[in-house]
Design a protein around this motif. Sequence first.
Motif, PDB file in Angstrom:
ATOM      1  N   ALA A   1       2.049   1.849  -3.514  1.00 56.23           N
ATOM      2  CA  ALA A   1       0.943   2.255  -4.383  1.00 56.23           C
ATOM      3  C   ALA A   1       0.549   3.704  -4.098  1.00 56.23           C
ATOM      4  O   ALA A   1       0.208   4.453  -5.027  1.00 56.23           O
ATOM      5  CB  ALA A   1      -0.254   1.323  -4.193  1.00 56.23           C
TER       6      ALA A   1
ATOM      7  N   ILE B   1      -1.052  -4.659  -4.260  1.00 60.92           N
ATOM      8  CA  ILE B   1      -1.735  -4.130  -5.433  1.00 60.92           C
ATOM      9  C   ILE B   1      -0.880  -4.449  -6.655  1.00 60.92           C
ATOM     10  O   ILE B   1       0.270  -4.005  -6.749  1.00 60.92           O
ATOM     11  CB  ILE B   1      -1.960  -2.613  -5.290  1.00 60.92           C
TER      12      ILE B   1
ATOM     13  N   ARG C   1      -1.732  -6.670   2.243  1.00 70.84           N
ATOM     14  CA  ARG C   1      -2.526  -6.255   1.084  1.00 70.84           C
ATOM     15  C   ARG C   1      -1.554  -5.798   0.001  1.00 70.84           C
ATOM     16  O   ARG C   1      -0.667  -4.979   0.258  1.00 70.84           O
ATOM     17  CB  ARG C   1      -3.449  -5.098   1.497  1.00 70.84           C
TER      18      ARG C   1
ATOM     19  N   VAL D   1       0.821  -1.215   0.000  1.00 70.49           N
ATOM     20  CA  VAL D   1       0.000   0.000   0.000  1.00 70.49           C
ATOM     21  C   VAL D   1       0.861   1.274   0.000  1.00 70.49           C
ATOM     22  O   VAL D   1       0.591   2.180  -0.798  1.00 70.49           O
ATOM     23  CB  VAL D   1      -1.025  -0.026   1.147  1.00 70.49           C
TER      24      VAL D   1
ATOM     25  N   ALA E   1      -3.267  -3.597 -11.890  1.00 75.51           N
ATOM     26  CA  ALA E   1      -4.399  -2.919 -11.258  1.00 75.51           C
ATOM     27  C   ALA E   1      -4.169  -1.409 -11.210  1.00 75.51           C
ATOM     28  O   ALA E   1      -5.111  -0.627 -11.390  1.00 75.51           O
ATOM     29  CB  ALA E   1      -4.623  -3.459  -9.849  1.00 75.51           C
ATOM     30  N   ILE E   2      -2.935  -1.004 -11.005  1.00 78.09           N
ATOM     31  CA  ILE E   2      -2.618   0.419 -11.016  1.00 78.09           C
ATOM     32  C   ILE E   2      -2.848   0.988 -12.402  1.00 78.09           C
ATOM     33  O   ILE E   2      -3.469   2.049 -12.565  1.00 78.09           O
ATOM     34  CB  ILE E   2      -1.175   0.655 -10.519  1.00 78.09           C
TER      35      ILE E   2
ATOM     36  N   TYR F   1      -6.562   1.280 -13.080  1.00 80.07           N
ATOM     37  CA  TYR F   1      -7.161   2.393 -12.359  1.00 80.07           C
ATOM     38  C   TYR F   1      -6.870   3.710 -13.082  1.00 80.07           C
ATOM     39  O   TYR F   1      -7.755   4.549 -13.247  1.00 80.07           O
ATOM     40  CB  TYR F   1      -6.659   2.443 -10.917  1.00 80.07           C
TER      41      TYR F   1
ATOM     42  N   LEU G   1     -10.041  -0.227  -7.336  1.00 81.64           N
ATOM     43  CA  LEU G   1      -8.631  -0.614  -7.394  1.00 81.64           C
ATOM     44  C   LEU G   1      -8.536  -2.052  -6.890  1.00 81.64           C
ATOM     45  O   LEU G   1      -8.869  -2.342  -5.746  1.00 81.64           O
ATOM     46  CB  LEU G   1      -7.788   0.323  -6.521  1.00 81.64           C
ATOM     47  N   ARG G   2      -8.095  -2.939  -7.776  1.00 80.16           N
ATOM     48  CA  ARG G   2      -7.972  -4.351  -7.398  1.00 80.16           C
ATOM     49  C   ARG G   2      -6.781  -4.554  -6.470  1.00 80.16           C
ATOM     50  O   ARG G   2      -5.789  -3.855  -6.568  1.00 80.16           O
ATOM     51  CB  ARG G   2      -7.740  -5.222  -8.638  1.00 80.16           C
ATOM     52  N   SER G   3      -6.903  -5.541  -5.604  1.00 80.63           N
ATOM     53  CA  SER G   3      -5.783  -5.904  -4.742  1.00 80.63           C
ATOM     54  C   SER G   3      -5.888  -7.388  -4.411  1.00 80.63           C
ATOM     55  O   SER G   3      -6.910  -8.022  -4.659  1.00 80.63           O
ATOM     56  CB  SER G   3      -5.798  -5.077  -3.456  1.00 80.63           C
TER      57      SER G   3
ATOM     58  N   ILE H   1     -10.027   0.370  -2.907  1.00 77.80           N
ATOM     59  CA  ILE H   1     -10.059  -1.101  -2.826  1.00 77.80           C
ATOM     60  C   ILE H   1     -11.432  -1.554  -2.335  1.00 77.80           C
ATOM     61  O   ILE H   1     -12.034  -2.462  -2.912  1.00 77.80           O
ATOM     62  CB  ILE H   1      -8.932  -1.613  -1.904  1.00 77.80           C
TER      63      ILE H   1
END
Length: 67
Positions: free
Chosen positions: A19, A50, A48, A16, A54-55, A58, A39-41, A34
């Motif tokens: 990210a 990412i 957690r 995190v 996924a970034i 987004y 935002l997928r994680s 999330i």
Amino acid sequence: MSTDLTSIIDARLYRVPDAMRRLGLSRTVIYELIRVGRLRSVKEGRTRLIPESAIREYIALLEREAA
């Protein structure tokens, strides 16, 4: 880029705080994104993570919404 190299890059996982730096967003905002599914994680144990993909997704979502 070859498919194998792209797969390796896509497989990169960010904690995190990483990210947060990549997106320029606060911890609270990251967790809210999330929570609402923007935002997928993934989780590995209690951590957690990412995915790089996924970034990118987004950012693309933000670009589409801005258009």
